[in-house]
Design an enzyme around this catalytic site. Sequence first.
Site, short mmCIF file in Angstrom:
data_model
loop_
_atom_site.label_atom_id
_atom_site.label_comp_id
_atom_site.label_asym_id
_atom_site.label_seq_id
_atom_site.Cartn_x
_atom_site.Cartn_y
_atom_site.Cartn_z
N GLY A 10 0.81 -1.21 0.00
CA GLY A 10 0.00 0.00 0.00
C GLY A 10 0.85 1.26 0.00
CB SER A 124 -6.11 8.23 11.41
OG SER A 124 -6.72 9.36 10.87
CB THR A 126 -9.79 10.34 11.70
OG1 THR A 126 -11.19 10.51 11.62
CG2 THR A 126 -9.52 8.94 12.13
CE1 TYR A 149 -9.28 4.40 8.46
CE2 TYR A 149 -9.90 6.67 8.91
CZ TYR A 149 -8.94 5.72 8.71
OH TYR A 149 -7.62 6.07 8.77
CE LYS A 153 -6.69 3.16 10.93
NZ LYS A 153 -5.75 2.04 10.74
CE1 TYR A 177 1.48 6.50 10.57
CE2 TYR A 177 -0.25 5.53 9.23
CZ TYR A 177 0.91 5.38 9.95
OH TYR A 177 1.51 4.16 10.04
CG ASN A 199 -7.17 10.40 0.11
OD1 ASN A 199 -7.04 9.20 -0.07
ND2 ASN A 199 -7.70 10.88 1.21
N GLY A 297 -18.78 15.39 6.91
CA GLY A 297 -17.82 14.74 7.81
C GLY A 297 -16.46 15.41 7.85
CG ASP A 298 -14.03 16.97 4.52
OD1 ASP A 298 -13.65 15.82 4.81
OD2 ASP A 298 -13.92 17.47 3.39
#
Length: 340
Positions: A10, A124, A126, A149, A153, A177, A199, A297-298
Site C-alpha cells: 500500500g 490517524s 481522525t 473507519y 482506529k 498520521y 483524496n 464529515g470534513d
Amino acid sequence: MRIAVTGGAGFIGSHTAAALAEAGHYPIVIDDFRNSKPFIIDRLKTLCKGKLSFHEADCNDRDKMAGIFEKEQPEGIIHFAAYKAVGESVRHPLMYYRNNVGSLLTLLELQKHYGIEHFVFSSSCTVYGVPDELPVTESSPVKKAQSPYGFTKQVGEQILFDLQSASTPMRSVILRYFNPIGAHSSALIGELPLGEPENLVPYITQTAAGIRKELTIFGQDYETPDGTAIRDYIHVMDLAEAHVRAIAWLAESEEKASAEVFNLGAGRGSSVKEVVATFEEVSGVKLNYRYGPRRPGDVPAIYANADKARKVLGWAVQRTLSDALRDAWHWQQQIHGLPV
Ligand code: UDP
C-alpha cells in the site's frame, strides 16, 4: 531487524518498506493486493536491491499468517493493512470492523504466541474529530468517532492501551498520521488509488494528467483565511522514516515503552487552495477546478504539534509541501499510460 510490514504494497506501507531497507533492516512484506497491484512489489524489490521478502496473504488468515511468522521469524511488526475510506465505511461498517479490528486481533495474538517484541500501529488524526484547540497534541481529547473507519482506529488504540495495562511484554507505539502525500523520489512507487481517488493530491495529479475532468474543492465558506479547509500534509517518506525511528526507539528504550502515542505531521496547516496553488507552481500545469459544497464529515481545520516525535524519537520532517507535490506529480507522470 527483520520487520513484518502488513499492507506493505500500500501507499504508506511500501514507502516504509523502502525506508526500512534503506536503514539496513529487512522488510517482510505481507499484502493481498486488495488495494494495490503486484507491480509495486516488483518496484519495491528493485528499490530494496532484493533485500526483502514478500508474501501474498490476508492478515485475517491466522493459519497463513502463522506459517509466514514461523518461516520469517520477524522481530517486529508494523501493521498498516486496513481499509481507509471514510465514506465506504459508512456504507459497509461490518466489512470495516471485521477487517480492521479482526486483523489487529489476529496479529496481536500471533505476536504473543511467537514472542515478537515490537509493534507499530497505524492510527490517524481522525481520532481528534473537530479539535477544540490547534495544533493538536497527543493529549488533546479523542472525540466521538464520526465514521466506522474512525472508530476502528479508536478501538485499535484502546486494544493496545488495554494490553499495556495487562503488562504484556510487548512494546508498542501508536502513530497518528496526518495527511500523507507525495511519492518516493525515484518515482518507482507512489500512491495508487484504484478507481476515482477520494483524496486531494491524487485527484489533483490525475486532473493535471487529464484523467479527471476537474477537481472539485469541497467548501469555500470555512472559517479559515481563504475559506477552504486546512490540513497538515506530510511527505510520505518523512512519515516512512518516522516508522524506522519508532522501531529503533522500541528496541533501544530501557523502560518497557508501551502504547506510546505520537502525532506524525509536518506541524503546519495548508488550505486546499494553497495546495492547488503550490501544485500549479511546481508542475507548471494550470489546474482545472471548481468549488462545490462541503464534503460531509470534513473538519474545517486540523494540524499537528509533533514536538513529542521530535523529542522522543529524534525525528523531524525533511521535506516541504512543494517537494511532496513535485514527487507526487513525477509519480503520476511516470505511471500514466501503464496498464494499472
Ligand atoms: N478535498 C477536496 N477535493 C477533493 C478531495 C479532497 O477539496 O476531491 C479536500 C477535503 O475536503 C479536505 C482536504 O482536501 O479538506 C483533504 O482531503 P483528503 O480526502 O485528502 O484527506 P482527509 O483530510 O479527508 O483525510
